[in-house]
Design an enzyme around this catalytic site. Structure first.
Site, short mmCIF file in Angstrom:
data_model
loop_
_atom_site.label_atom_id
_atom_site.label_comp_id
_atom_site.label_asym_id
_atom_site.label_seq_id
_atom_site.Cartn_x
_atom_site.Cartn_y
_atom_site.Cartn_z
N ASP A 11 15.01 -1.22 -24.78
CA ASP A 11 13.90 -1.96 -24.18
C ASP A 11 13.80 -3.34 -24.83
OD1 ASP A 11 13.15 0.00 -22.31
OD2 ASP A 11 12.11 1.12 -23.89
N LYS A 33 19.88 3.83 -22.05
CA LYS A 33 18.95 3.67 -20.93
C LYS A 33 18.56 2.20 -20.84
CE LYS A 33 14.42 4.81 -20.87
NZ LYS A 33 13.71 3.74 -20.17
N ASP A 61 16.78 3.07 -15.56
CA ASP A 61 15.41 3.61 -15.41
C ASP A 61 14.60 2.65 -14.56
OD1 ASP A 61 13.17 5.15 -15.75
OD2 ASP A 61 12.81 4.52 -17.82
N MET A 62 14.67 2.82 -13.23
CA MET A 62 13.99 1.91 -12.31
C MET A 62 12.69 2.50 -11.78
SD MET A 62 15.73 -0.96 -11.71
CE MET A 62 16.18 -1.16 -13.42
N LYS A 63 12.50 3.80 -11.92
CA LYS A 63 11.28 4.47 -11.43
C LYS A 63 10.89 3.96 -10.05
CE LYS A 63 9.39 5.40 -16.02
NZ LYS A 63 10.18 4.48 -16.88
N LEU A 64 11.81 4.08 -9.11
CA LEU A 64 11.58 3.53 -7.77
C LEU A 64 10.53 4.36 -7.02
CD1 LEU A 64 15.31 2.96 -6.74
CD2 LEU A 64 13.70 1.25 -7.62
N ASP A 66 8.78 3.93 -2.93
CA ASP A 66 8.59 3.12 -1.73
C ASP A 66 8.70 4.04 -0.52
OD1 ASP A 66 8.48 0.89 0.09
OD2 ASP A 66 9.33 -0.37 -1.48
N ILE A 67 8.71 3.46 0.66
CA ILE A 67 8.97 4.28 1.84
C ILE A 67 10.44 4.75 1.79
CG2 ILE A 67 7.24 3.10 3.24
CD1 ILE A 67 9.56 1.62 4.64
N THR A 116 4.97 9.95 -19.67
CA THR A 116 4.59 10.54 -20.96
C THR A 116 3.52 9.73 -21.68
OG1 THR A 116 6.52 9.43 -21.86
CG2 THR A 116 6.75 11.75 -21.39
N ARG A 179 9.63 11.48 -30.89
CA ARG A 179 9.35 10.77 -32.12
C ARG A 179 9.80 11.58 -33.32
NH1 ARG A 179 9.18 7.23 -29.32
NH2 ARG A 179 7.58 5.65 -28.94
N GLN A 188 2.92 6.22 -26.63
CA GLN A 188 3.24 7.57 -26.19
C GLN A 188 2.13 8.54 -26.62
OE1 GLN A 188 5.41 8.07 -24.10
NE2 GLN A 188 7.30 6.93 -24.46
N ARG A 209 11.86 2.80 -29.26
CA ARG A 209 11.41 2.03 -30.43
C ARG A 209 11.83 2.60 -31.78
NH1 ARG A 209 5.66 1.44 -27.58
NH2 ARG A 209 6.57 3.31 -26.64
O1 C5P Z 1 10.11 3.39 -27.35
P1 C5P Z 1 10.01 4.74 -26.71
O2 C5P Z 1 10.84 5.80 -27.44
O3 C5P Z 1 8.59 5.17 -26.47
O4 C5P Z 1 10.71 4.55 -25.30
C1 C5P Z 1 10.68 5.54 -24.30
C2 C5P Z 1 11.39 5.01 -23.10
O5 C5P Z 1 11.32 6.01 -22.08
C3 C5P Z 1 10.79 3.75 -22.50
O6 C5P Z 1 11.88 2.98 -22.02
C4 C5P Z 1 9.94 4.23 -21.36
O7 C5P Z 1 9.90 3.30 -20.30
C5 C5P Z 1 10.70 5.48 -20.92
N1 C5P Z 1 9.93 6.50 -20.22
C6 C5P Z 1 8.78 7.08 -20.72
N2 C5P Z 1 8.10 8.02 -20.02
C7 C5P Z 1 8.55 8.42 -18.82
C8 C5P Z 1 9.72 7.86 -18.30
C9 C5P Z 1 10.40 6.92 -19.04
O8 C5P Z 1 8.37 6.75 -21.84
N3 C5P Z 1 7.91 9.37 -18.15
#
Ligand code: C5P
Length: 229
Positions: A11, A33, A61-64, A66-67, A116, A179, A188, A209
């Site tokens: 990220d 990712k 990871d685009m989390k699309l 739409d229609i 999450t 974590r 989170q 992170r």
């Molecule tokens: O930094 P961290 O470990 O929290 O990153 C988690 C990654 O997973 C981020 O890129 C976040 O966009 C992604 N993600 C998430 N929860 C979801 C789907 C994806 O935290 N449900």
């Protein structure tokens, strides 16, 4: 053999910084990712470079959402890139359209259940129906699987419940919200350690992170790999 159960979320704002991170992590990390934050900073170019030149697996990871027609054409376009995983929201019409768009490709479609970073108060604010969050996640996962999802994204706290669903047989569970003990939570809310997430039935864990923001990202990744080995 590098352990591809660990997916490192890059990220970072641009492809150059992403490539520098991947170079620091070297052989230890084989799956990356790339998300929306890097879309305007060369994210797709980085995906290509990590795949073609470095042999890494790529989760876009685009989390699309739409229609259906728009999802199908977006996924068909993205499937031209050599990607491994792509996320869409877990609504059945979205998942079905994404699977159409990915037809004939290796690309796996992963459905987001409930982010999450959200808790029940956030769902109330978003007008999501009443019920315990884990139950809603399991219900959304079952519907996404019925619609053809190759896997789902869920919190490690819900992975066991999803793994137990009959619909989940042979499907992937990928868990962010991971974590290592003592690491900062950031935004989170529903987290577990890498080992717990895998014990709960996750096939892959996504860690951002705690790796990329570490003073020594390679050491942080190695510590996670040691924990799960
Ligand atoms: O930094 P961290 O470990 O929290 O990153 C988690 C990654 O997973 C981020 O890129 C976040 O966009 C992604 N993600 C998430 N929860 C979801 C789907 C994806 O935290 N449900």
């Amino acid at each position: 053999m590098p352990d591809d159960r660990l997916i490192v979320a890059i990220d970072l704002p641009n492809a150059l910084e992403g490539l520098q991170l991947a170079e620091r992590l070297g052989e230890a990390v084989s799956f990356y990712k790339i998300g929306l934050g890097m879309l305007t900073g060369g994210g797709l170019a980085l995906a290509n470079e990590l795949k073609q030149d470095h042999g890494k697996r790529i989760f876009l990871d685009m989390k699309l959402f739409d229609i259906g027609a728009t999802i199908e054409s977006a996924v068909r376009g993205l499937a031209q890139f050599d990607l491994d995983f792509l996320t869409v929201h877990g609504d059945p019409h979205v998942v079905r359209a994404a699977k159409e768009g990915a037809a004939g490709k290796e690309l796996k479609i992963l459905a987001v259940t409930i982010l999450t970073s959200l808790d029940r108060a956030d769902l109330d604010a978003g007008l999501m129906k009443a019920g315990d969050l884990p139950d809603l996640v399991a219900e959304r996962a079952a519907r996404a699987f019925e619609a053809g999802a190759d896997g789902v994204i869920a919190s490690p706290q819900e992975a066991a419940m999803i793994r137990a669903l009959p619909e989940a047989a042979g499907r992937l569970i990928v868990t962010p919200g991971v974590r290592p003990a003592g690491a900062a939570l950031g935004d989170q809310k529903r987290v577990a350690t890498p080992a717990q997430a895998l014990e709960n039935g996750a096939d892959h864990i996504v860690v951002g992170r705690p790796v990329w923001a570490a003073a020594d990202p390679a050491a942080a990744a190695r510590a996670i790999l040691a924990e799960i080995s």
